[in-house]
Design a protein around this motif. Structure first.
Motif, PDB file in Angstrom:
ATOM      1  N   TYR A   2      -0.557 -18.316 -16.024  1.00 32.01           N
ATOM      2  CA  TYR A   2      -1.206 -17.457 -17.019  1.00 32.01           C
ATOM      3  C   TYR A   2      -1.681 -16.141 -16.406  1.00 32.01           C
ATOM      4  O   TYR A   2      -2.329 -15.333 -17.065  1.00 32.01           O
ATOM      5  CB  TYR A   2      -2.358 -18.212 -17.684  1.00 32.01           C
ATOM      6  CG  TYR A   2      -1.849 -19.308 -18.581  1.00 32.01           C
ATOM      7  CD1 TYR A   2      -1.535 -19.050 -19.914  1.00 32.01           C
ATOM      8  CD2 TYR A   2      -1.600 -20.580 -18.080  1.00 32.01           C
ATOM      9  CE1 TYR A   2      -1.027 -20.039 -20.731  1.00 32.01           C
ATOM     10  CE2 TYR A   2      -1.086 -21.581 -18.891  1.00 32.01           C
ATOM     11  CZ  TYR A   2      -0.799 -21.301 -20.219  1.00 32.01           C
ATOM     12  OH  TYR A   2      -0.283 -22.286 -21.026  1.00 32.01           O
TER      13      TYR A   2
ATOM     14  N   ASP B 119      -2.424 -22.804 -13.746  1.00 27.27           N
ATOM     15  CA  ASP B 119      -3.422 -21.728 -13.737  1.00 27.27           C
ATOM     16  C   ASP B 119      -2.770 -20.386 -13.418  1.00 27.27           C
ATOM     17  O   ASP B 119      -3.034 -19.374 -14.076  1.00 27.27           O
ATOM     18  CB  ASP B 119      -4.515 -22.050 -12.714  1.00 27.27           C
ATOM     19  CG  ASP B 119      -5.602 -20.988 -12.683  1.00 27.27           C
ATOM     20  OD1 ASP B 119      -6.229 -20.751 -13.737  1.00 27.27           O
ATOM     21  OD2 ASP B 119      -5.819 -20.375 -11.618  1.00 27.27           O
TER      22      ASP B 119
ATOM     23  N   TYR C 145       6.882 -26.650 -28.934  1.00 31.94           N
ATOM     24  CA  TYR C 145       5.435 -26.495 -28.840  1.00 31.94           C
ATOM     25  C   TYR C 145       4.947 -25.207 -29.513  1.00 31.94           C
ATOM     26  O   TYR C 145       3.795 -25.130 -29.932  1.00 31.94           O
ATOM     27  CB  TYR C 145       4.992 -26.487 -27.378  1.00 31.94           C
ATOM     28  CG  TYR C 145       5.137 -27.808 -26.661  1.00 31.94           C
ATOM     29  CD1 TYR C 145       5.119 -29.018 -27.345  1.00 31.94           C
ATOM     30  CD2 TYR C 145       5.274 -27.848 -25.279  1.00 31.94           C
ATOM     31  CE1 TYR C 145       5.243 -30.228 -26.678  1.00 31.94           C
ATOM     32  CE2 TYR C 145       5.390 -29.052 -24.591  1.00 31.94           C
ATOM     33  CZ  TYR C 145       5.380 -30.235 -25.301  1.00 31.94           C
ATOM     34  OH  TYR C 145       5.504 -31.426 -24.633  1.00 31.94           O
TER      35      TYR C 145
ATOM     36  N   GLU D  72       0.239 -22.954 -25.195  1.00 34.61           N
ATOM     37  CA  GLU D  72      -1.214 -23.102 -25.302  1.00 34.61           C
ATOM     38  C   GLU D  72      -1.728 -23.752 -24.016  1.00 34.61           C
ATOM     39  O   GLU D  72      -1.296 -24.848 -23.647  1.00 34.61           O
ATOM     40  CB  GLU D  72      -1.585 -23.949 -26.509  1.00 34.61           C
ATOM     41  CG  GLU D  72      -1.201 -23.339 -27.849  1.00 34.61           C
ATOM     42  CD  GLU D  72      -1.969 -22.063 -28.166  1.00 34.61           C
ATOM     43  OE1 GLU D  72      -2.995 -21.803 -27.488  1.00 34.61           O
ATOM     44  OE2 GLU D  72      -1.547 -21.328 -29.080  1.00 34.61           O
ATOM     45  N   ARG D  73      -2.627 -23.073 -23.351  1.00 36.91           N
ATOM     46  CA  ARG D  73      -3.057 -23.526 -22.034  1.00 36.91           C
ATOM     47  C   ARG D  73      -3.668 -24.936 -22.064  1.00 36.91           C
ATOM     48  O   ARG D  73      -3.404 -25.758 -21.190  1.00 36.91           O
ATOM     49  CB  ARG D  73      -4.068 -22.535 -21.461  1.00 36.91           C
ATOM     50  CG  ARG D  73      -4.546 -22.882 -20.066  1.00 36.91           C
ATOM     51  CD  ARG D  73      -5.302 -21.732 -19.453  1.00 36.91           C
ATOM     52  NE  ARG D  73      -5.717 -22.035 -18.092  1.00 36.91           N
ATOM     53  CZ  ARG D  73      -6.000 -21.119 -17.182  1.00 36.91           C
ATOM     54  NH1 ARG D  73      -5.895 -19.843 -17.478  1.00 36.91           N
ATOM     55  NH2 ARG D  73      -6.381 -21.468 -15.974  1.00 36.91           N
ATOM     56  N   GLU D  74      -4.443 -25.208 -23.101  1.00 39.55           N
ATOM     57  CA  GLU D  74      -5.083 -26.520 -23.192  1.00 39.55           C
ATOM     58  C   GLU D  74      -4.055 -27.649 -23.288  1.00 39.55           C
ATOM     59  O   GLU D  74      -4.299 -28.765 -22.829  1.00 39.55           O
ATOM     60  CB  GLU D  74      -6.017 -26.567 -24.410  1.00 39.55           C
ATOM     61  CG  GLU D  74      -7.192 -25.612 -24.328  1.00 39.55           C
ATOM     62  CD  GLU D  74      -6.866 -24.211 -24.817  1.00 39.55           C
ATOM     63  OE1 GLU D  74      -7.801 -23.401 -24.925  1.00 39.55           O
ATOM     64  OE2 GLU D  74      -5.674 -23.933 -25.092  1.00 39.55           O
ATOM     65  N   LEU D  75      -2.922 -27.350 -23.875  1.00 40.13           N
ATOM     66  CA  LEU D  75      -1.860 -28.351 -24.023  1.00 40.13           C
ATOM     67  C   LEU D  75      -1.326 -28.768 -22.654  1.00 40.13           C
ATOM     68  O   LEU D  75      -1.190 -29.961 -22.347  1.00 40.13           O
ATOM     69  CB  LEU D  75      -0.733 -27.766 -24.877  1.00 40.13           C
ATOM     70  CG  LEU D  75       0.286 -28.717 -25.501  1.00 40.13           C
ATOM     71  CD1 LEU D  75      -0.373 -29.598 -26.552  1.00 40.13           C
ATOM     72  CD2 LEU D  75       1.413 -27.910 -26.137  1.00 40.13           C
TER      73      LEU D  75
ATOM     74  N   LEU E 202      -1.719 -28.461 -11.690  1.00 37.82           N
ATOM     75  CA  LEU E 202      -2.723 -27.667 -12.402  1.00 37.82           C
ATOM     76  C   LEU E 202      -2.940 -26.306 -11.750  1.00 37.82           C
ATOM     77  O   LEU E 202      -3.231 -25.315 -12.442  1.00 37.82           O
ATOM     78  CB  LEU E 202      -4.040 -28.434 -12.484  1.00 37.82           C
ATOM     79  CG  LEU E 202      -4.038 -29.642 -13.437  1.00 37.82           C
ATOM     80  CD1 LEU E 202      -5.361 -30.397 -13.353  1.00 37.82           C
ATOM     81  CD2 LEU E 202      -3.776 -29.200 -14.872  1.00 37.82           C
TER      82      LEU E 202
ATOM     83  N   GLU F  45      -2.807 -28.302 -19.729  1.00 40.74           N
ATOM     84  CA  GLU F  45      -3.862 -28.915 -18.923  1.00 40.74           C
ATOM     85  C   GLU F  45      -4.087 -30.372 -19.328  1.00 40.74           C
ATOM     86  O   GLU F  45      -4.413 -31.215 -18.490  1.00 40.74           O
ATOM     87  CB  GLU F  45      -5.150 -28.108 -19.070  1.00 40.74           C
ATOM     88  CG  GLU F  45      -5.064 -26.744 -18.393  1.00 40.74           C
ATOM     89  CD  GLU F  45      -6.303 -25.892 -18.615  1.00 40.74           C
ATOM     90  OE1 GLU F  45      -6.502 -24.940 -17.847  1.00 40.74           O
ATOM     91  OE2 GLU F  45      -7.070 -26.183 -19.563  1.00 40.74           O
ATOM     92  N   GLN F  46      -3.897 -30.672 -20.602  1.00 45.10           N
ATOM     93  CA  GLN F  46      -4.080 -32.049 -21.053  1.00 45.10           C
ATOM     94  C   GLN F  46      -2.961 -32.953 -20.545  1.00 45.10           C
ATOM     95  O   GLN F  46      -3.203 -34.073 -20.094  1.00 45.10           O
ATOM     96  CB  GLN F  46      -4.143 -32.092 -22.583  1.00 45.10           C
ATOM     97  CG  GLN F  46      -4.522 -33.450 -23.169  1.00 45.10           C
ATOM     98  CD  GLN F  46      -3.349 -34.407 -23.313  1.00 45.10           C
ATOM     99  OE1 GLN F  46      -2.194 -33.987 -23.426  1.00 45.10           O
ATOM    100  NE2 GLN F  46      -3.643 -35.701 -23.304  1.00 45.10           N
TER     101      GLN F  46
ATOM    102  N   LYS G 129      -1.012 -32.362 -17.975  1.00 46.99           N
ATOM    103  CA  LYS G 129      -0.939 -32.292 -16.503  1.00 46.99           C
ATOM    104  C   LYS G 129       0.510 -32.283 -16.019  1.00 46.99           C
ATOM    105  O   LYS G 129       0.849 -32.840 -14.977  1.00 46.99           O
ATOM    106  CB  LYS G 129      -1.716 -33.437 -15.852  1.00 46.99           C
ATOM    107  CG  LYS G 129      -3.219 -33.390 -16.145  1.00 46.99           C
ATOM    108  CD  LYS G 129      -3.947 -34.539 -15.484  1.00 46.99           C
ATOM    109  CE  LYS G 129      -5.454 -34.427 -15.688  1.00 46.99           C
ATOM    110  NZ  LYS G 129      -5.855 -34.454 -17.115  1.00 46.99           N
TER     111      LYS G 129
END
Length: 462
Positions: free
Chosen positions: A225, A222, A260, A241-244, A218, A246-247, A249
């Motif tokens: 980006y 970070d 994606y 997509e950052r959330e992708l 993670l 982070e989900q 991991k």
């Protein structure tokens, strides 16, 4: 008794060959090469002679007595080889241009290893690699096959599944680039981090830990980006997509952008198709410039321009793998090899791309464990598509090919997909003998290539 290592390189006229020579020169103390045989076909004779002379100049500039042999006779090169490397492209770059332009004409992605183009590259390449394996069984039965020909994972799978040859390792430069470029994002060196990769060639994910075993994936995400993410030169930089990330991991392979971020990547590919030309057309110009450089009788080192070709650091994968097998170094390398349980979401007998320790007996995989539910689903679909593609390449069965097309996430299934597949069969008929009956039927039905450049590539220079 003859001493030293004999290496045969199929596709020796490639613009990548100087990178391969550089890697061997760097490792000569642990890999004492006696001779290198560069093999190509008649259509590649001129490039083979140009790059062959340059390769000899590179060795002559060292203290090592290594002889470069050039031949169009594959069997001559394979005789008593210790290692066989493969980096050939059936149909040369013109075939890749067709792979890219024909799907693009219909609004689909055409790419060297992904989508419709990637499947047709497999259709052309798999029968050739299996012929090479049959020659190896006769002429160098103890040799290791180190494959870099794309689509590398499918080619390696074909060698294991249909060639019944287990002494094979498939390679890619993408994991090498990740392990070289990512550590600096968090102020670390490569040897200070622990990498674990799992998936398929051009479709893998990885996790990263520090020397104490603490997960830093993670932290890297970070920084990705905020900093240069070190993408290969042949992949357009659309941010995930950052959330992708982070989900999940995990960090996806750069090629995952085609899946994606399919909408954005397709838009960019179609824009290039309509303006500057597809990636293959751009590479063709780069290759022309490289070979003009290679002609220089004073040039005896890899030129910087080769970094722009898209396969940077490939020698660090290929040459290190060979040196690790020869010297039983047990080096950690990301390879395509038989799964053997490293990725429990796939059968043990299929080929995966994983972190492994490479030594005298080949690859000893590092177990990755089960993938999260979304990534497991992606992986199983992609492996099924690969297996169908390989089966179609071997059998020449039209229905199996159509099933693979229908399953591929980058191909919009239906009538247009069938039309794209049929046109690609016509465009590549010279290199698809296993599909001869299919192609004859399509010609009787009047199927023709609609994209003007792809249709005329065989008749004119572009």
């Amino acid at each position: 008794m003859t001493t030293g290592v004999k290496i045969a390189t199929i596709g020796g006229g490639s613009s990548y060959t100087p990178e391969l020579m550089e890697g061997f020169i760097k490792r000569y103390d642990e890999l004492p090469i006696r001779e290198i045989w560069l093999v190509d076909i008649e259509e590649g004779r001129e490039k083979l002679e140009i790059v062959g002379k340059m390769a000899q100049r590179m060795w002559d500039a060292t203290d090592y007595d290594v002889k470069i042999h050039l031949t169009l006779d594959r069997r001559e090169a394979l005789k008593d080889a210790d290692f066989v490397t493969t980096q050939f492209r059936v149909g040369l770059l013109d075939a890749r241009i067709k792979d890219e332009r024909i799907p693009a004409y219909y609004g689909m992605l055409g790419q060297e290893t992904n989508g419709a183009g990637g499947m047709f590259k497999a259709f052309r390449t798999v029968p050739v690699i299996l012929d090479i394996v049959e020659d190896m069984k006769e002429l160098c039965p103890d040799a290791w096959l180190v494959n870099f020909a794309n689509p590398s994972g499918m080619v390696t799978e074909a060698v294991v599944r249909y060639g019944k040859w287990d002494k094979v390792i498939g390679l890619c430069n993408v994991p090498v680039m990740a392990t070289m470029l990512e550590p600096g994002l968090i102020g670390k060196e490569t040897d200070e981090l622990i990498y674990k990769f799992a998936g398929l060639n051009h479709f893998h994910w990885h996790k990263v830990a520090d020397a104490h075993g603490h997960d830093v994936t993670l932290d890297l995400i970070d920084k990705m980006y905020q900093e240069d993410n070190g993408l290969p030169k042949n992949i357009y930089d659309i941010p995930f997509e950052r959330e992708l990330l982070e989900q999940m991991k995990m960090i996806p392979c750069a090629y995952h952008r085609y899946y994606y971020q399919e909408e954005e990547m397709l838009h960019h590919a179609l824009e290039e198709y309509q303006t500057v030309g597809t990636r293959a057309q751009q590479v063709k110009q780069t290759e022309h410039e490289l070979f003009e450089l290679y002609k220089n009788p004073e040039l005896n080192y890899k030129p910087e321009q080769l970094q722009q070709r898209g396969g940077a650091y490939y020698s660090d994968a290929a040459c290190e793998t060979i040196a690790s097998i020869y010297a039983n170094k047990q080096t950690q390398i990301v390879v395509s090899t038989k799964n053997n349980g490293a990725v429990p979401d796939l059968p043990a007998d299929c080929v995966v791309e994983v972190t492994a320790y490479v030594g005298g007996q080949g690859a000893r995989n590092v177990a990755f464990g089960e993938l999260p539910v979304a990534e497991r689903g992606w992986l199983q679909v992609m492996k099924a598509m690969e297996l169908l593609t390989i089966e179609a390449a071997v059998t020449g069965d039209y229905g199996t090919a159509l099933q693979a097309f229908t399953l591929n996430p980058l191909v919009t299934s239906g009538a247009t997909a069938k039309r794209v597949m049929d046109e690609l069969f016509i465009a590549h008929k010279k290199y698809l003998p296993n599909f001869a009956e299919t192609i004859q039927r399509l010609e009787k039905e009047g199927i023709q290539v609609q994209d003007e450049i792809a249709r005329n590539l065989d008749a004119v220079k572009v």
